[in-house]
Design a protein around this motif. Structure first.
Motif, PDB file in Angstrom:
ATOM      1  N   LYS A 160       1.235  12.003   1.191  1.00 59.10           N
ATOM      2  CA  LYS A 160       1.965  12.822   2.167  1.00 59.10           C
ATOM      3  C   LYS A 160       3.463  12.570   2.039  1.00 59.10           C
ATOM      4  N   ARG A 161       3.846  11.300   1.878  1.00 63.35           N
ATOM      5  CA  ARG A 161       5.255  10.934   1.704  1.00 63.35           C
ATOM      6  C   ARG A 161       5.805  11.518   0.405  1.00 63.35           C
ATOM      7  N   GLU A 162       5.063  11.368  -0.686  1.00 66.42           N
ATOM      8  CA  GLU A 162       5.522  11.852  -1.994  1.00 66.42           C
ATOM      9  C   GLU A 162       5.693  13.372  -2.005  1.00 66.42           C
ATOM     10  N   GLU A 206       0.640   0.319   1.621  1.00 71.20           N
ATOM     11  CA  GLU A 206       0.567   1.728   2.000  1.00 71.20           C
ATOM     12  C   GLU A 206      -0.815   2.271   1.632  1.00 71.20           C
ATOM     13  N   LYS A 207      -1.374   3.090   2.469  1.00 68.82           N
ATOM     14  CA  LYS A 207      -2.653   3.747   2.188  1.00 68.82           C
ATOM     15  C   LYS A 207      -2.403   4.928   1.242  1.00 68.82           C
ATOM     16  N   PRO A 208      -3.375   5.255   0.363  1.00 66.61           N
ATOM     17  CA  PRO A 208      -3.183   6.366  -0.578  1.00 66.61           C
ATOM     18  C   PRO A 208      -2.835   7.692   0.101  1.00 66.61           C
ATOM     19  N   ASN A 220       0.942  -0.297 -10.631  1.00 66.28           N
ATOM     20  CA  ASN A 220       0.781   0.119  -9.237  1.00 66.28           C
ATOM     21  C   ASN A 220      -0.203   1.278  -9.175  1.00 66.28           C
ATOM     22  N   ASN A 221      -0.983   1.313  -8.101  1.00 65.54           N
ATOM     23  CA  ASN A 221      -1.843   2.465  -7.864  1.00 65.54           C
ATOM     24  C   ASN A 221      -0.956   3.670  -7.547  1.00 65.54           C
TER      25      ASN A 221
END
Length: 173
Positions: A80-82, A73-75, A33-34
């Motif tokens: 921001k979530r992480e 999901e966009k990077p 995964n990226n």
């Protein structure tokens, strides 16, 4: 391509291909995964590091907040979530510092590295199995840390690229 192993985070395939008239059989292709990470600065221009367990080193080492990008999901949305999930912080003034492929031979996914400024001082950090502690350090301390401690190639390249970009505009503190 033949599947050798598959999990939610990693897939390994065996593939055959030709390079310069030479046939390569059962070469492994690794798809991961990226992921994304952030170099977060506070109002004092200190940088947030996380100390977390890394299986390759079998110990706790330093890194930056980040994690896997979820499907569709966009990077930028992912980091921001992480940051919020891992550290309880919110950033502002987000900029893509750079991105890279984790392995030139196998692919292994892309890493997207951002910079941001801390928005406010709200902190809801809860120690987890992965992240042991959070710490704000100066850019000079960051350089000394990378020169003295073991780390991943991604963290090493991020620190040097980040410090190089910063040094073009300001003296390191």
């Amino acid at each position: 391509m033949k599947t050798a192993y598959k999990s939610p985070f990693l897939q390994v395939y065996l593939e055959n291909f030709k390079i310069k008239k030479r046939k390569i059989n059962n070469f492994h292709k690794i798809i991961m995964n990226n992921a994304t990470m952030v170099v977060l600065e506070n109002k004092d221009n200190k940088v947030l590091i996380v100390n977390e367990y890394r299986r390759a080193f079998k110990k706790v080492v330093f890194g930056f907040p980040g994690g896997h990008i979820e499907k569709n999901e966009k990077p930028l949305t992912a980091i921001k979530r992480e940051l919020k999930e891992e550290c309880g912080y919110v950033g502002k003034n987000w900029k893509l510092l750079f991105s890279y492929t984790r392995s030139g031979s196998y692919g292994c996914g892309k890493e997207f590295v951002y910079t941001a400024k801390l928005k406010g001082e709200v902190k809801n950090f809860i120690k987890s199995e992965e992240i042991d502690t959070l710490k704000w350090i100066s850019k000079k301390q960051l350089l000394n840390l990378i020169l003295k401690k073991k780390s991943t190639a991604g963290i090493i390249s991020t620190v040097f690229y980040y410090l190089y970009k910063k040094s073009r505009f300001e003296k390191l503190k």
